[in-house]
Structures are given as C-alpha cells and as structure tokens.
Design a protein around this motif. Sequence first.
Motif, PDB file in Angstrom:
ATOM      1  N   GLU A  22       0.819  -1.218   0.000  1.00  0.00           N
ATOM      2  CA  GLU A  22       0.000   0.000   0.000  1.00  0.00           C
ATOM      3  C   GLU A  22       0.849   1.263   0.000  1.00  0.00           C
ATOM      4  O   GLU A  22       0.676   2.152   0.822  1.00  0.00           O
ATOM      5  N   ASN A  23       1.785   1.308  -0.943  1.00  0.00           N
ATOM      6  CA  ASN A  23       2.547   2.531  -1.183  1.00  0.00           C
ATOM      7  C   ASN A  23       2.411   2.913  -2.651  1.00  0.00           C
ATOM      8  O   ASN A  23       1.448   2.499  -3.308  1.00  0.00           O
ATOM      9  N   LYS A  24       3.362   3.694  -3.163  1.00  0.00           N
ATOM     10  CA  LYS A  24       3.309   4.108  -4.574  1.00  0.00           C
ATOM     11  C   LYS A  24       4.617   3.761  -5.272  1.00  0.00           C
ATOM     12  O   LYS A  24       5.118   4.524  -6.092  1.00  0.00           O
ATOM     13  N   LEU A  25       5.129   2.595  -4.947  1.00  0.00           N
ATOM     14  CA  LEU A  25       6.425   2.181  -5.483  1.00  0.00           C
ATOM     15  C   LEU A  25       6.307   1.721  -6.937  1.00  0.00           C
ATOM     16  O   LEU A  25       5.368   1.032  -7.311  1.00  0.00           O
ATOM     17  N   GLN A  26       7.316   2.119  -7.729  1.00  0.00           N
ATOM     18  CA  GLN A  26       7.407   1.661  -9.110  1.00  0.00           C
ATOM     19  C   GLN A  26       8.725   0.933  -9.375  1.00  0.00           C
ATOM     20  O   GLN A  26       8.922   0.397 -10.465  1.00  0.00           O
ATOM     21  N   ASP A  27       9.605   0.913  -8.362  1.00  0.00           N
ATOM     22  CA  ASP A  27      10.946   0.356  -8.561  1.00  0.00           C
ATOM     23  C   ASP A  27      11.407  -0.332  -7.280  1.00  0.00           C
ATOM     24  O   ASP A  27      11.362   0.254  -6.196  1.00  0.00           O
ATOM     25  N   LEU A  28      11.854  -1.582  -7.407  1.00  0.00           N
ATOM     26  CA  LEU A  28      12.329  -2.331  -6.244  1.00  0.00           C
ATOM     27  C   LEU A  28      13.838  -2.556  -6.276  1.00  0.00           C
ATOM     28  O   LEU A  28      14.366  -3.339  -5.479  1.00  0.00           O
ATOM     29  N   TRP A  39      11.290 -13.130   2.918  1.00  0.00           N
ATOM     30  CA  TRP A  39       9.858 -12.875   2.755  1.00  0.00           C
ATOM     31  C   TRP A  39       9.663 -11.421   2.319  1.00  0.00           C
ATOM     32  O   TRP A  39      10.187 -10.517   2.961  1.00  0.00           O
ATOM     33  N   LEU A  40       8.945 -11.210   1.245  1.00  0.00           N
ATOM     34  CA  LEU A  40       8.733  -9.855   0.727  1.00  0.00           C
ATOM     35  C   LEU A  40       7.280  -9.694   0.301  1.00  0.00           C
ATOM     36  O   LEU A  40       6.737 -10.513  -0.450  1.00  0.00           O
ATOM     37  N   LYS A  41       6.666  -8.610   0.779  1.00  0.00           N
ATOM     38  CA  LYS A  41       5.288  -8.305   0.408  1.00  0.00           C
ATOM     39  C   LYS A  41       5.225  -6.868  -0.118  1.00  0.00           C
ATOM     40  O   LYS A  41       5.590  -5.931   0.606  1.00  0.00           O
ATOM     41  N   VAL A  42       4.787  -6.729  -1.371  1.00  0.00           N
ATOM     42  CA  VAL A  42       4.716  -5.393  -1.986  1.00  0.00           C
ATOM     43  C   VAL A  42       3.343  -5.200  -2.644  1.00  0.00           C
ATOM     44  O   VAL A  42       3.225  -4.595  -3.716  1.00  0.00           O
ATOM     45  N   ASP A  43       2.297  -5.695  -1.995  1.00  0.00           N
ATOM     46  CA  ASP A  43       0.934  -5.591  -2.537  1.00  0.00           C
ATOM     47  C   ASP A  43       0.498  -4.138  -2.639  1.00  0.00           C
ATOM     48  O   ASP A  43       0.886  -3.294  -1.815  1.00  0.00           O
ATOM     49  N   GLY A  44      -0.360  -3.853  -3.628  1.00  0.00           N
ATOM     50  CA  GLY A  44      -0.997  -2.543  -3.705  1.00  0.00           C
ATOM     51  C   GLY A  44      -0.045  -1.396  -3.959  1.00  0.00           C
ATOM     52  O   GLY A  44      -0.158  -0.339  -3.350  1.00  0.00           O
ATOM     53  N   ASN A  45       0.906  -1.613  -4.872  1.00  0.00           N
ATOM     54  CA  ASN A  45       1.786  -0.528  -5.308  1.00  0.00           C
ATOM     55  C   ASN A  45       1.534  -0.232  -6.789  1.00  0.00           C
ATOM     56  O   ASN A  45       0.471  -0.589  -7.318  1.00  0.00           O
ATOM     57  N   LEU A  46       2.477   0.417  -7.441  1.00  0.00           N
ATOM     58  CA  LEU A  46       2.319   0.784  -8.853  1.00  0.00           C
ATOM     59  C   LEU A  46       3.386   0.093  -9.708  1.00  0.00           C
ATOM     60  O   LEU A  46       3.805   0.623 -10.737  1.00  0.00           O
ATOM     61  N   SER A  62       4.943 -11.583  -2.544  1.00  0.00           N
ATOM     62  CA  SER A  62       3.593 -11.220  -2.970  1.00  0.00           C
ATOM     63  C   SER A  62       3.594  -9.887  -3.683  1.00  0.00           C
ATOM     64  O   SER A  62       3.974  -8.863  -3.111  1.00  0.00           O
ATOM     65  N   PHE A  63       3.174  -9.934  -4.962  1.00  0.00           N
ATOM     66  CA  PHE A  63       3.053  -8.733  -5.808  1.00  0.00           C
ATOM     67  C   PHE A  63       1.585  -8.417  -6.087  1.00  0.00           C
ATOM     68  O   PHE A  63       1.266  -7.822  -7.116  1.00  0.00           O
ATOM     69  N   ALA A  64       0.658  -8.815  -5.228  1.00  0.00           N
ATOM     70  CA  ALA A  64      -0.766  -8.678  -5.527  1.00  0.00           C
ATOM     71  C   ALA A  64      -1.166  -7.222  -5.764  1.00  0.00           C
ATOM     72  O   ALA A  64      -0.673  -6.313  -5.102  1.00  0.00           O
ATOM     73  N   HIS A  65      -2.070  -7.031  -6.733  1.00  0.00           N
ATOM     74  CA  HIS A  65      -2.677  -5.723  -6.999  1.00  0.00           C
ATOM     75  C   HIS A  65      -1.637  -4.649  -7.326  1.00  0.00           C
ATOM     76  O   HIS A  65      -1.544  -3.610  -6.657  1.00  0.00           O
TER      77      HIS A  65
END
Length: 260
Positions: A22-28, A39-46, A62-65
């Motif tokens: 739940e952020n606005k990330l476009q780059d990891l 363990w990495l969860k980046v759900d709900g980004n851009l 998790s890259f959901a949504h």
Amino acid sequence: RNLTDISLLECFIHLRYVDLSENKLQDLSPLSNLTHLLWLKVDGNLLPSACMQELPYLQIISFAHNRIRDIEGITHPRLVNLNLKGNKIQTVLGLSHGQLFSLEILELRGNKLESTAGLNLPKLKSLYLAQNTIRSLEGLEGLEQLATLHLRDNQLETLDGFCSSMKCLQYLNLRNNGISSLQEVAKLQVLPMLQALVLLDNPCCEEPDYQLEVLVLLPHLQRLDKEPFEHDQRVEANSIRQKRQEKEKVRTALLGGGEG
C-alpha cells in the motif's frame, strides 16, 4: 505511507522480512542488496514489473494488486510461494523450472490470462487461475506434482489439456465456466487421483441426473460441488456403469461379427 523511494533500505543488508504494501512504489531495485531476504510483500503498489535482482534465499513474495503485465525476470532459486493476484498479466510464458525449481504455490487469480501455455513448473503443488479469461488448457503435462487447481470464473468450454501425467491432482474447481456437456467431464477420467470436483454454474449442471452421471464417469470422485457422495449413490452409479459396459461389449461384438 505513500512511499515512492525506498533507497534507504539499501543499508539494511540483513533484513529478512519486508512489507512495503500500500505505497506508490514503481521500482524495487534498492532491495537487490538485501541478500538475506526470506519474505517480501509489496501488494498494492504501482509496480509495472516483477523483475528483480535474484535473491538467493527469498522463499515467499507477494506482488498482488500492482500493474504487472508480464512475468519475465523472476529468478529466485528458493522461491516456494509466488502471489501475482490482481495484475494485468496476459501470459505465463517466462516462468521456467530452470529458474524457479522450488516453486510450489502460484497465485494468478484476477489477471488477463487466455491460456495456460508456458507453465513448465514440475514442483508446483497449488495453482490458482480463477477470474481470468482462459479459453484453452495447454502445457499442463509437466505439472506432475500439482494437487490443487482453481479455474473458477473463466471461459472454458472444453476440457482438453488434462493428461495422465497429472497423477497428483486431487482438487479441481471449474465453477462458472461454459462446460455444456458431460462428454467434456468424461475427459477428466485421465486424472487418476481426482477426488474433489466443482462444476457449479456450468450449463452441464442442468443435465438430467447430473450428479449421478458424473459419478458414473468418475467412480473415484469423493466430492462433487463440495458435497460428498452417499453410499447408495455409489451403488447406483456402479450398477449403471456395469450395464453400460456390458451393452458396449455386446455392441462391439456385433460390429466385429458384421465385419467378419
């Protein structure tokens, strides 16, 4: 927190668990230094892509949504669980056993898939493909350890594509597709371990004696549409199956005699 920049994390090389949902990330790319990550969860980004530097110990991601359109560049050798639910992925081409030889759980619900071609993942045990636009089942022969397959809310009209090499498949959900004939259900006879089948909201459910006819076709089935079969249903199905087999033997013998 509306984060757009996570470069600060580059210093924390021993992090094991990171949740950036739940952020606005476009780059990891700043995470490439985190070589101990499990363990990495980046759900709900851009995020437009799931491509990352290979992380040697990463097991769950998790890259959901997000806004991911393809699955190129996912190469973590110990990855067991990959969630890509609710993206814009149109094809699974790019996921390969050569790079993901530990993957057991793959979640692709709510994408834009039209086919299953490209799933070359022999260790996979659970595959979730509900809420796509899948019309054809292709490339399933390599899924020899798959036990659970969800295909609910797709556009399947035929059940070609299942094969006897899928010797571990026990649970198959086909709810709300376009399967109109029990002749298609008969194609599931190639699955030796199938125990639970969901066919609700398909046109074939309107056929007379639908439950009994499915049991005639698939005698090893334990549950249909989440309901277990009763003993008397099994007895009746066995009786019907035997009568039909005898009729078929007689018919074959008569045809054979005619040819002679």
